[in-house]
Scaffold this motif. Structure first.
Motif, mmCIF file in Angstrom:
data_model
loop_
_atom_site.group_PDB
_atom_site.id
_atom_site.type_symbol
_atom_site.label_atom_id
_atom_site.label_comp_id
_atom_site.label_asym_id
_atom_site.label_seq_id
_atom_site.Cartn_x
_atom_site.Cartn_y
_atom_site.Cartn_z
ATOM 1 N N ASP A 1 0.969 -1.002 -0.082
ATOM 2 C CA ASP A 1 -0.165 0.271 -0.219
ATOM 3 C C ASP A 1 0.643 1.040 0.104
ATOM 4 O OD1 ASP A 1 -1.953 -1.567 0.013
ATOM 5 O OD2 ASP A 1 -2.074 -1.134 1.759
ATOM 6 N N VAL A 2 1.622 1.359 0.897
ATOM 7 C CA VAL A 2 2.592 2.284 1.011
ATOM 8 C C VAL A 2 3.340 2.879 -0.084
ATOM 9 C CG1 VAL A 2 4.322 3.445 1.995
ATOM 10 C CG2 VAL A 2 3.380 2.079 3.122
ATOM 11 N N ILE A 3 4.064 1.725 -1.088
ATOM 12 C CA ILE A 3 4.885 1.631 -1.878
ATOM 13 C C ILE A 3 4.047 2.527 -3.377
ATOM 14 C CG2 ILE A 3 6.429 0.365 -3.942
ATOM 15 C CD1 ILE A 3 7.904 0.719 -1.734
ATOM 16 N N PHE A 4 2.788 1.987 -3.616
ATOM 17 C CA PHE A 4 1.664 2.515 -4.633
ATOM 18 C C PHE A 4 1.150 3.933 -4.431
ATOM 19 C CE2 PHE A 4 1.833 -2.747 -5.495
ATOM 20 C CZ PHE A 4 2.277 -2.487 -6.857
ATOM 21 N N ALA A 5 1.327 4.106 -3.127
ATOM 22 C CA ALA A 5 0.969 5.413 -3.006
ATOM 23 C C ALA A 5 2.294 6.666 -3.014
ATOM 24 C CB ALA A 5 0.346 5.987 -1.407
ATOM 25 N N ASP A 6 3.598 5.860 -3.072
ATOM 26 C CA ASP A 6 4.572 6.729 -2.964
ATOM 27 C C ASP A 6 4.506 7.499 -4.537
ATOM 28 O OD1 ASP A 6 7.732 6.558 -1.502
ATOM 29 O OD2 ASP A 6 7.333 6.726 -4.024
ATOM 30 N N GLU A 7 5.225 9.035 -4.158
ATOM 31 C CA GLU A 7 4.920 9.614 -5.157
ATOM 32 C C GLU A 7 6.133 8.822 -6.449
ATOM 33 O OE1 GLU A 7 5.910 14.017 -4.880
ATOM 34 O OE2 GLU A 7 4.540 13.829 -3.531
#
Lengths: 298, 332, 262
Positions: free
Chosen positions: C232-238
């Motif tokens: 989740d964190v990675i796919f939200a990463d800019e």
């Protein structure tokens, strides 16, 4: 100091011969990706053609220049014919076959061509030293050398320059380079890959025959001279990197130097100098000095 | 473990050996001699076959043929050994050792590099052999009469004994090679030709597989050279010459790579061909030989055993009387 | 518990080109890690280095606390690092069963015996069991060069992992698998490895599959790790959105399919 200059002249002379013998082999490998063992037979066919051509022109009373022209002309015509025949009738049907099979085919061609020269010449040793004798001697560093041998160094450099110019500065050369790089894409871009391959093979065979023709005045031409040539030419080509023309030049220089040094300083191991040079280079660079980098496989 | 089925190759090898032994007295001596010569060519060719299965074409098996032949000649002459079995064993071991050493250098090479380096090595050996006095120069060396585990035949018996000896050496080595090829290690040999990366990623060294294959091929060529020396009672530098290696390649090309038996058929055919050709057209032998090789490469690259398979399947299809299935003969 | 795999400052240079620019990466026992990144980001190079096919120009690789930098694949495989390939690496002229038999006879023993027969009942049965377990038993008799790509892919993985490795590297397991079978294909594999608590690192271009199966995602860009963490964190990463997934959350299906069939 005399030895040093003798080594340098001998090295240059032997390297020139090695390059002439190897350039056709490496050109054919570069474009067609096959090692042509029959190249050794092309060499002896060229040598025999030159012997007969020189013999005929001497009988006709022609001068040295015409004798050499006749030798080169005869060797080129025969080389072109054999090249065309071999490529169209044999190799064309083997592209894409396993490597060992192609190698066996060129070995078989060697046997046939070598035997044909034996049948025509009757297996005797033949000489045609007239052009070389006529050109006289030249003094370098206090030693006498046949002018013919020194002139061959120039011829060899001219062949190298011509090959380099054709491959790098002409449209045809760029087509050949494209085929070397990727024959499928070249075909898609409208290059006649088949014709390039046939043409290259013919040029390679002509070069092999010319190497034999130019050597003929220096040696006793006899059956079996082709075997040594194919092994030595391979050594030269492999030292420089298979398929590379600058590599053949470099390989010829290294092997020629090794041979000249041993001939003067350690004559008993001279015969093996070529192989020592080859093994030494391969130990450091397994695919030769100027071999192209292989693409990633996985 | 259950399921020890009969191995047909071993059965066939033994059958050939027994028939040859029993029938030896009944056939003309020149046929026996050709058979004897074929055993030596066949052994060296089996080595070529093993390497070819690994995708490697050796143009230098003549080197080990030479080592084997000269080991016999030199030990017989200077060591006074006359027992054929001991000589052949020493010759095979000497050639195997030579191959093991050279193989360390060659195991990293493939394709034309491998072929041409083996060729170069055999030609170096050839030129050494013609010059060295110990080796008898270009005349070679003669070999005296042999004894076989204490049995010392003379006259016509000597030729018979020598024939039977060659047949059984060939049989024993062919069975051993067959066992090797069908072992778990042997299964890696065609795998090398197929995919080296996969073997490395299955935890084994491709180099080692090639090295072992080369060593065994060298040993077989050495045994072959020893038998050739014993048969002709003479060895010469021609043993090392590249056309000798070319003969072995021809045999494998002709007979295919189906089994260790195949090269024996090819070798016998070659010896018959050679003896007829040298009588009929002595000066065109090389042309005929080369032309035949070319014809096989162009029209029947898988060898004569492939032809037998093709004929057999054609016969079966004709028997089945379904004409449309004939179309499928030319796949791949 | 010690970490299973550690890459410390791993660099790899090809001429002037840096394919890996100081990669630091740690994988624990039983972790399922997805690697994402565009073509040429250095994903396969990283696998090649971890599995020993390429020596790193600089940096170290630790496996189970042992320095294995520069050791060849054949050694690392026996230590427990298995690897499958983007283009399946098989023995093309043999049948699927024979392929599996070679894999078993090599991986299950210290060295392949010269004295034991290859075509032995035990080995044949064992190979057939593995093929059946992967659902490709019906292809056992087919010559590998002629079987469908999806089956080849499975066979490649089955061969690589038949000796219960501790770490499995899967290089684009779904390339060549039809898009409607992809998810099931990966589920089956991941399930199998999770049960054996085998750590898995897989390279994947289909972001949905990565999101669904990876407990942790690593994003590679030009030879560098630009993000490492939970999916989740990675796919939200800019950075990840900008350089890899794009605003739409992944490459268009056409591009992906073309890539898959390449």
């Amino acid at each position: 100091m005399g030895t040093l200059s003798a080594i340098i002249v001998d090295a240059a002379s032997f390297s020139a011969w090695l390059f002439l013998v190897a350039v056709g082999l490496t050109l054919i490998f570069g474009v067609l990706r096959l090692l042509n063992i029959a190249h050794g037979a092309f060499y002896s066919v060229g040598a025999y053609a030159a012997i007969y051509a020189i013999g005929a022109s001497v009988a006709l009373g022609w001068g040295t220049a015409l004798q050499l022209a006749a030798a080169l002309g005869a060797a080129s015509v025969i080389g072109a014919l054999i090249g065309l025949l071999v490529e169209r009738c044999v190799l064309l049907r083997l592209y894409g076959h396993p490597e060992p099979l192609v190698l066996i085919a060129t070995y078989a061609l060697f046997l046939v061509l070598d035997d044909l020269t034996k049948m025509i010449s009757g297996g005797r040793s033949l000489y045609a030293a007239q052009p070389r004798d006529n050109l006289g001697q030249i003094a370098i560093g206090g030693l006498q050398y046949p002018t013919y041998d020194i002139a061959l160094i120039g011829v060899s450099l001219m062949v190298a320059a011509a090959a380099w110019y054709t491959l790098n500065r002409t449209r045809l050369g760029r087509c050949v380079t494209a085929v070397v790089f990727d024959s499928e894409i070249s075909a898609a871009m409208g290059i006649h890959v088949g014709r390039i391959k046939t043409g290259t093979f013919i040029v390679g065979s002509v070069l092999g025959c010319i190497a034999g023709a130019l050597t003929a005045p220096k040696i006793a031409v006899s059956p079996g001279i082709g075997v040594e040539v194919i092994v030595i030419a391979f050594a030269v080509v492999v030292v420089g990197g298979l398929g590379s023309i600058p590599g053949a030049l470099l390989g010829a220089a290294i092997v020629g130097l090794a041979r000249a040094v041993t001939a003067h300083l350690m004559p008993e191991v001279e015969v093996f100098a070529v192989y020592f040079a080859m093994v030494a280079v391969l130990a450091v660079r397994p695919h030769g000095l100027l071999a192209p980098v292989a693409a990633r496989r996985i | 473990m259950k399921g020890h089925r009969m191995d047909w190759t071993i059965a066939a090898l033994l059958a050939v050996a027994i028939v040859a032994t029993v029938g030896a007295a009944g056939v003309p001596s020149w046929i026996r001699y050709l058979g004897q010569l074929s055993t030596s060519t066949a052994l060296a060719s089996v080595g070529v076959m093993i390497l070819l299965r690994a995708g490697l074409l050796s143009f230098g098996q003549s080197l080990f043929y030479f080592v084997g032949g000269y080991a016999v000649a030199l030990i017989a002459r200077y060591g006074g050994v006359t027992d054929a079995l001991a000589l052949v064993m020493v010759a095979a071991i000497a050639a195997g050792l030579a191959a093991a050493i050279i193989g360390q250098l060659l195991a990293g090479y493939r394709g034309i590099f491998f072929s041409m380096l083996t060729l170069a090595l055999s030609m170096v050996m050839f030129s050494v052999a013609t010059k060295v006095r110990l080796f008898g120069g270009s005349d070679g060396l003669n070999i005296g009469l042999m004894s076989y585990l204490g049995y010392r035949p003379r006259g016509p018996d000597a030729q018979w004994a020598s024939f039977v000896f060659c047949i059984w050496v060939w049989t024993a080595l062919a069975i051993m090679t067959h066992a090797f090829l069908r072992s778990r290690f042997g299964a890696l040999i065609p795998a090398v030709a197929d995919n080296e990366i996969r073997i490395e990623y299955l935890g084994y060294s491709v180099r080692k597989v090639v090295w072992v294959a080369y060593g065994i091929a060298g040993m077989l060529a050495g045994a072959g050279g020893a038998l050739a020396g014993l048969s002709a009672r003479h060895v010469d530098p021609q043993f090392a010459y590249w056309t000798t290696a070319g003969d072995f390649i021809f045999v494998v090309l002709l007979s295919g790579q189906a089994s260790v038996l195949s090269p024996a058929l090819g070798a016998f055919f070659l010896e018959i061909l050679r003896s007829y050709a040298s009588a009929l057209f002595p000066d065109q032998w090389q042309t005929a030989f080369g032309a035949m090789m070319l014809a096989i490469v162009l029209f029947l690259p898988a060898g004569l055993d492939r032809l037998i398979v093709l004929i057999w399947s054609a016969v079966r299809k004709i028997r089945a009387l379904r004409p449309h299935t004939l179309e499928r003969g030319r796949s791949s | 518990m010690t970490d299973l795999l550690q890459c410390i400052g791993v660099q790899r240079r090809f001429g002037d080109f840096l394919a890996a620019k100081g990669i630091d990466l740690t994988v624990r026992h039983g972790e399922i890690v997805g690697i994402i990144g565009a073509n040429g980001a250095g994903k396969t190079t990283l696998f090649n280095i971890i599995s020993g096919y390429l020596k790193p120009t600089d940096g170290r690789i630790m496996f189970r606390g042992m320095d294995v930098t520069g050791l060849p694949p054949r050694f690392l495989v026996r230590q427990g690092i298995a690897r499958s390939f983007q283009v399946p690496q098989l023995f093309g002229r043999s049948t699927a069963r024979e392929n599996m038999m070679i894999a078993l006879s090599l991986l299950a023993e210290r060295r392949p015996s010269i004295l034991r027969r290859f075509s032995e009942r035990g080995l044949i049965d064992q190979a057939e069991r593995v093929l059946s377990a992967y659902g490709i038993g019906e292809h056992a008799d087919a010559v590998v060069a002629n079987i469908p790509q999806g089956v080849r892919k499975l066979l490649d993985i089955a061969m690589a992992t038949c000796a219960d490795p501790a770490l499995v590297l899967l290089d684009e397991p779904t390339s060549g698998v039809s898009s409607d079978e992809k998810n099931q294909f990966v589920s089956g594999l991941i399930e199998r490895f999770r049960k054996a608590s085998t750590a898995v690192i897989f390279i994947e271009h289909d972001m949905d599959i990565v999101r669904e199966h990876a407990s942790r995602v690593i994003a590679l860009y030009e030879g560098r790790i630009i993000a490492d963490g939970a999916a989740d964190v990675i796919f939200a990463d800019e950075d990840v959105i900008r350089f890899i997934t794009g605003a739409a959350g992944g490459a268009s299906p056409q591009v992906k399919d073309r890539y898959a069939s390449a």
